[in-house]
Design a protein around this motif. Structure first.
Motif, mmCIF file in Angstrom:
data_model
loop_
_atom_site.group_PDB
_atom_site.id
_atom_site.type_symbol
_atom_site.label_atom_id
_atom_site.label_comp_id
_atom_site.label_asym_id
_atom_site.label_seq_id
_atom_site.Cartn_x
_atom_site.Cartn_y
_atom_site.Cartn_z
ATOM 1 N N ARG A 12 46.724 -62.741 -22.865
ATOM 2 C CA ARG A 12 47.163 -63.694 -21.838
ATOM 3 C C ARG A 12 46.064 -64.722 -21.554
ATOM 4 O O ARG A 12 46.353 -65.893 -21.310
ATOM 5 C CB ARG A 12 47.543 -62.958 -20.559
ATOM 6 C CG ARG A 12 48.005 -63.901 -19.459
ATOM 7 C CD ARG A 12 48.625 -63.189 -18.275
ATOM 8 N NE ARG A 12 49.011 -64.121 -17.250
ATOM 9 C CZ ARG A 12 50.079 -64.892 -17.292
ATOM 10 N NH1 ARG A 12 50.894 -64.835 -18.343
ATOM 11 N NH2 ARG A 12 50.369 -65.731 -16.307
ATOM 12 N N THR A 13 44.808 -64.278 -21.592
ATOM 13 C CA THR A 13 43.697 -65.211 -21.425
ATOM 14 C C THR A 13 43.790 -66.330 -22.455
ATOM 15 O O THR A 13 43.623 -67.507 -22.139
ATOM 16 C CB THR A 13 42.352 -64.476 -21.594
ATOM 17 O OG1 THR A 13 42.312 -63.337 -20.743
ATOM 18 C CG2 THR A 13 41.187 -65.385 -21.283
ATOM 19 N N VAL A 14 44.060 -65.950 -23.693
ATOM 20 C CA VAL A 14 44.164 -66.920 -24.779
ATOM 21 C C VAL A 14 45.358 -67.848 -24.563
ATOM 22 O O VAL A 14 45.255 -69.075 -24.719
ATOM 23 C CB VAL A 14 44.277 -66.190 -26.132
ATOM 24 C CG1 VAL A 14 44.556 -67.174 -27.259
ATOM 25 C CG2 VAL A 14 43.005 -65.388 -26.407
ATOM 26 N N ALA A 15 46.491 -67.278 -24.199
ATOM 27 C CA ALA A 15 47.701 -68.082 -24.023
ATOM 28 C C ALA A 15 47.557 -69.083 -22.879
ATOM 29 O O ALA A 15 47.986 -70.246 -22.988
ATOM 30 C CB ALA A 15 48.896 -67.169 -23.783
ATOM 31 N N VAL A 16 46.968 -68.640 -21.766
ATOM 32 C CA VAL A 16 46.769 -69.540 -20.626
ATOM 33 C C VAL A 16 45.816 -70.663 -21.008
ATOM 34 O O VAL A 16 46.033 -71.840 -20.688
ATOM 35 C CB VAL A 16 46.238 -68.747 -19.407
ATOM 36 C CG1 VAL A 16 45.798 -69.692 -18.305
ATOM 37 C CG2 VAL A 16 47.306 -67.799 -18.884
ATOM 38 N N PHE A 33 44.894 -72.254 -32.474
ATOM 39 C CA PHE A 33 43.929 -71.671 -31.535
ATOM 40 C C PHE A 33 44.322 -70.242 -31.159
ATOM 41 O O PHE A 33 43.491 -69.326 -31.179
ATOM 42 C CB PHE A 33 43.827 -72.531 -30.280
ATOM 43 C CG PHE A 33 43.031 -71.883 -29.175
ATOM 44 C CD1 PHE A 33 41.646 -71.803 -29.259
ATOM 45 C CD2 PHE A 33 43.674 -71.338 -28.059
ATOM 46 C CE1 PHE A 33 40.908 -71.190 -28.239
ATOM 47 C CE2 PHE A 33 42.942 -70.735 -27.049
ATOM 48 C CZ PHE A 33 41.555 -70.658 -27.144
ATOM 49 N N GLU A 34 45.590 -70.036 -30.835
ATOM 50 C CA GLU A 34 46.033 -68.693 -30.444
ATOM 51 C C GLU A 34 45.890 -67.710 -31.601
ATOM 52 O O GLU A 34 45.548 -66.535 -31.383
ATOM 53 C CB GLU A 34 47.474 -68.746 -29.941
ATOM 54 C CG GLU A 34 47.634 -69.465 -28.612
ATOM 55 C CD GLU A 34 49.038 -69.338 -28.038
ATOM 56 O OE1 GLU A 34 49.836 -68.551 -28.591
ATOM 57 O OE2 GLU A 34 49.340 -70.016 -27.052
ATOM 58 N N THR A 89 46.439 -68.638 -13.526
ATOM 59 C CA THR A 89 47.833 -68.475 -13.926
ATOM 60 C C THR A 89 48.787 -69.235 -13.015
ATOM 61 O O THR A 89 49.988 -69.093 -13.133
ATOM 62 C CB THR A 89 48.213 -66.983 -13.908
ATOM 63 O OG1 THR A 89 47.985 -66.459 -12.594
ATOM 64 C CG2 THR A 89 47.386 -66.202 -14.904
ATOM 65 N N ASP A 90 48.220 -70.045 -12.097
ATOM 66 C CA ASP A 90 49.070 -70.718 -11.122
ATOM 67 C C ASP A 90 49.385 -72.153 -11.508
ATOM 68 O O ASP A 90 49.943 -72.897 -10.717
ATOM 69 C CB ASP A 90 48.404 -70.689 -9.741
ATOM 70 C CG ASP A 90 47.023 -71.329 -9.742
ATOM 71 O OD1 ASP A 90 46.627 -71.846 -10.797
ATOM 72 O OD2 ASP A 90 46.362 -71.298 -8.692
ATOM 73 N N GLY A 91 49.006 -72.539 -12.726
ATOM 74 C CA GLY A 91 49.291 -73.886 -13.177
ATOM 75 C C GLY A 91 48.247 -74.903 -12.787
ATOM 76 O O GLY A 91 48.323 -76.066 -13.201
ATOM 77 N N GLY A 95 40.181 -71.056 -15.038
ATOM 78 C CA GLY A 95 39.106 -70.444 -14.268
ATOM 79 C C GLY A 95 39.019 -68.983 -14.657
ATOM 80 O O GLY A 95 39.779 -68.499 -15.493
ATOM 81 N N GLY A 96 38.086 -68.248 -14.088
ATOM 82 C CA GLY A 96 37.961 -66.831 -14.392
ATOM 83 C C GLY A 96 37.294 -66.602 -15.733
ATOM 84 O O GLY A 96 36.481 -67.398 -16.206
ATOM 85 N N TRP A 97 37.647 -65.508 -16.393
ATOM 86 C CA TRP A 97 36.909 -65.029 -17.554
ATOM 87 C C TRP A 97 36.923 -65.976 -18.747
ATOM 88 O O TRP A 97 36.009 -65.963 -19.566
ATOM 89 C CB TRP A 97 37.438 -63.655 -17.970
ATOM 90 C CG TRP A 97 36.988 -62.580 -17.036
ATOM 91 C CD1 TRP A 97 37.705 -61.996 -16.038
ATOM 92 C CD2 TRP A 97 35.686 -61.978 -16.987
ATOM 93 N NE1 TRP A 97 36.948 -61.073 -15.376
ATOM 94 C CE2 TRP A 97 35.704 -61.036 -15.935
ATOM 95 C CE3 TRP A 97 34.517 -62.149 -17.724
ATOM 96 C CZ2 TRP A 97 34.589 -60.261 -15.608
ATOM 97 C CZ3 TRP A 97 33.406 -61.385 -17.404
ATOM 98 C CH2 TRP A 97 33.444 -60.449 -16.348
ATOM 99 N N ILE A 98 37.920 -66.830 -18.869
ATOM 100 C CA ILE A 98 37.952 -67.766 -19.997
ATOM 101 C C ILE A 98 36.756 -68.705 -19.949
ATOM 102 O O ILE A 98 36.315 -69.234 -20.979
ATOM 103 C CB ILE A 98 39.273 -68.568 -20.004
ATOM 104 C CG1 ILE A 98 39.391 -69.415 -21.276
ATOM 105 C CG2 ILE A 98 39.410 -69.422 -18.764
ATOM 106 C CD1 ILE A 98 39.384 -68.618 -22.560
#
Length: 377
Positions: A12-16, A33-34, A89-91, A95-98
């Motif tokens: 999910r990190t990759v997809a976002v 990329f994915e 994930t809110d559009g 941010g976060g781990w990515i």
């Protein structure tokens, strides 16, 4: 059992990341990329996951770094909108781990073309406000100290606490998970002006980083920390005193004489100490209860800092001690007291348990005074 820490970086990190990067740059090859970032991701440990995603970013973003950095910045969430716990994930953006991978991408590009250093630092300034850039800035500081140290000094006055924290955290000599800054291990003095400025920062997160930075320095140069305490501890406000206490933790555990004196901690314990542990046999996932009985034989009160070390069994069957914070108290002349502490043996990411006899030693003011143990089944 809680999910493994490494799984905070996942498909999910990759997809976002792909979605937000494509929104910032419509020609971004999202599928490629994915595929590159997600190839065998579940079989990798955490740092390897972050590095694989960074490599995919390096492949799929434009070769022109200024353009690539602009895309990354355009894909970010608003500053301060995401903590260390996950993904955007809110559009609103990334941010976060990515951000770990985004920062590594920046470091790689600057290593390939040092002329992009200042643009890279500008990008890290933005990234750290969405998670942290403490890992990415370290190779830049190692390779370009004459250019990066002045930037860190400017950042120590930045309006963002995240940026001010980066100035201290990113320049720590021995940051966990990060590249060791060997030049700072040998000579930590380039950081002194920075730490002096930040030790009274209004934000606790920044002060905590300064404490950890000073504790890093103490591991290689204990006398320098003792000097720092003698200069900055007298008449210190409560916030600075708390910071300096945390910075002193390793040397207090070792009973360093000048550091103990700076904190008004007495010498060797005058009295009797008895340690009991129950149960005597415990399984991984359980816990033991430490009961410490003290009886002062001194004619005056004693200030005591008490820690305990668990001598974990390693894969080779040899003991490896780990010191844990215990108690701080003043014991009156002739006083008796009983102290208890529950010690968990639940599995954690940073420690693997092996069966066998685990000695537990008690240290008072840095000196060992009692011992007991338990068998881990």
């Amino acid at each position: 059992m809680p999910d493994a820490f490494k799984n905070l970086i996942n498909a999910r990190t990759v997809a976002v990341a792909a979605a937000h990067l494509q929104a910032a740059w419509p020609t971004f090859d999202r599928r490629r990329f994915e595929r590159l970032a997600g190839n065998g991701l579940d079989g990798l440990e955490m740092k390897a996951r972050a590095m694989q995603i960074a490599e995919a970013l390096d492949t799929c973003l434009p070769a022109d770094f200024a353009q690539a950095a602009g895309i990354v910045e355009a894909a970010l969430a608003p500053a301060g909108g995401h903590g260390a716990s996950g993904n955007a994930t809110d559009g609103a953006g990334l941010g976060g781990w990515i951000v770990w991978s985004l920062g590594e991408f920046v470091a790689r590009r600057v290593a390939q073309r040092p002329a992009d250093l200042q643009r890279g630092l500008q990008c890290l300034h933005a990234l750290t406000q969405r998670f942290t850039a403490e890992f990415a800035i370290r190779p830049l500081l190692r390779d370009h100290p004459g250019e990066v140290w002045p930037v860190l000094m400017r950042w120590s006055e930045d309006p963002s606490a995240a940026v001010r924290r980066l100035a201290s955290e990113g320049s720590r000599p021995r940051l966990p998970w990060g590249l060791r800054l060997q030049a700072s291990v040998v000579d930590p003095s380039p950081a002194f002006a920075l730490l002096h400025k930040l030790q009274d920062d209004p934000d606790e997160v920044v002060r905590r980083s300064v404490a950890n930075h000073l504790n890093d320095i103490a591991k290689d140069h204990p006398e320098l920390l003792a000097d720092w305490l003698e200069q900055h501890l007298p008449a210190a406000p409560p916030e600075r005193s708390s910071l300096l206490r945390h910075a002193s933790r390793s040397l207090i555990k070792q009973g360093h004489p000048r550091v103990m004196m700076a904190w008004g901690i007495g010498g060797r314990f005058k009295g009797e100490a008895t340690l009991n542990i129950a149960p005597k046999k415990v399984a991984v996932g359980g816990e033991v209860v430490l009961t410490l009985q003290l009886h002062s034989k001194a004619r005056s009160a004693q200030t005591l800092v008490i820690d305990y070390a668990v001598h974990h069994v390693t894969a080779r069957g040899t003991p490896s001690p780990k010191v844990f914070k215990g108690w701080s108290l003043t014991l009156a002349a002739g006083e008796k007291c009983t102290l208890t502490r529950r010690h968990s043996l639940r599995p954690i990411t940073t420690r693997r348990y092996y069966p066998g006899w685990h000695a537990v030693t008690i240290q008072i003011n840095g000196a060992q005074v009692a011992e007991a143990g338990f068998t881990l089944a």
